[in-house]
Design a protein around this motif. Sequence first.
Motif, PDB file in Angstrom:
ATOM      1  N   SER A  60       0.843  -1.204   0.000  1.00  0.00           N
ATOM      2  CA  SER A  60       0.000   0.000   0.000  1.00  0.00           C
ATOM      3  C   SER A  60       0.872   1.246   0.000  1.00  0.00           C
ATOM      4  CB  SER A  60      -0.903   0.037   1.232  1.00  0.00           C
ATOM      5  OG  SER A  60      -1.804  -1.041   1.205  1.00  0.00           O
ATOM      6  N   ASP A 179      -5.956  -0.768  -4.548  1.00  0.00           N
ATOM      7  CA  ASP A 179      -5.357  -1.351  -3.340  1.00  0.00           C
ATOM      8  C   ASP A 179      -6.340  -2.339  -2.704  1.00  0.00           C
ATOM      9  OD1 ASP A 179      -3.775  -1.998  -1.228  1.00  0.00           O
ATOM     10  OD2 ASP A 179      -3.666   0.022  -0.371  1.00  0.00           O
ATOM     11  N   GLU A 180      -6.126  -3.606  -2.965  1.00  0.00           N
ATOM     12  CA  GLU A 180      -6.987  -4.689  -2.465  1.00  0.00           C
ATOM     13  C   GLU A 180      -8.475  -4.364  -2.656  1.00  0.00           C
ATOM     14  OE1 GLU A 180      -5.787  -7.059   0.679  1.00  0.00           O
ATOM     15  OE2 GLU A 180      -3.837  -6.109   0.964  1.00  0.00           O
TER      16      GLU A 180
HETATM   17 MG    MG Z   1      -2.006  -2.783   2.187  1.00  0.00          MG
END
Ligand code: MG
Length: 258
Positions: A60, A179-180
């Motif tokens: 991240s 991000d995910e």
């Molecule tokens: Mg992360």
Amino acid sequence: MTAPRPDRAASPALSHAAPIIVAEGVQKHFGTFHALRGVSMSVRPGEVVVVIGPSGSGKSTFIRTINALDPHDGGSITVDGIPLQGAKNLDAIRREVGMVFQSFNLFPHLTVLENITLAPTRVRKASRAEAEARGLELLRRVGIEEQAHKYPAQLSGGQQQRVAIARALAMDPKIMLFDEPTSALDPEMIKEVLDVMKELARTGMTMIVVTHEMGFAREVADRLLFFDQGNIVEDTTPDEFYEHPKHERAKQFLSKIL
Ligand code: MG
Ligand code: ADP
């Protein structure tokens, strides 16, 4: 090595174009904690790059440095030829880069359509009519045009995430960072979001996607980066990574997620 996916192999842009993102020796500290330890990589226009790695490995943080949500404190990052240096080129870079988070981050007090038209009308100075027409077109593209006048809380998680994707696309970014994006979703909603991302990849969008969705990685990604302890320890194709991980940490990691 596996062959590149046929649809992308046919793209001359992908094989010859200069990189649109270049990171060289990127460092990031949080106080005394060394979160990124000299990360180097580049991404060419139209490439889809999947990022995986253990929790806390810096995935991240790294993608947040690319659009300067987190400033890096060593090395260099260049996005579409624009060097990221302090606050100087911040707005120019953020205009080029859309971002989608795990937690959707929609504005709860605005309707779906208002969420999408907010930035284009405020930042790009688009007219309301223009921004709404484009917003509806984007909602159609992500398959939820009929939800335009609802509020985020009235939508499922998968629908909210598709709104977040449409909202990012409304600024016409050249690069999309995820991000995910499916980690907070119930299993039955994951596919609808991945399908939108696959479609986006097919149109030639440059994408960096932090995800542990192996099916997505193998079907869509051109490259896979494996992060460990603040650095990229494998930069390879998804098939090669899943079939023949080289790094010991990658083998351990795969044995846990597969
Ligand atoms: Mg992360
Ligand atoms: P990942 O996304 O791979 O799980 P992160 O990039 O979020 O990892 O975090 C990498 C490391 O940096 C972690 O140890 C995390 O605790 C630390 N970190 C991330 N953001 C901050 C912050 N704002 N302040 C302090 N430490 C942070």
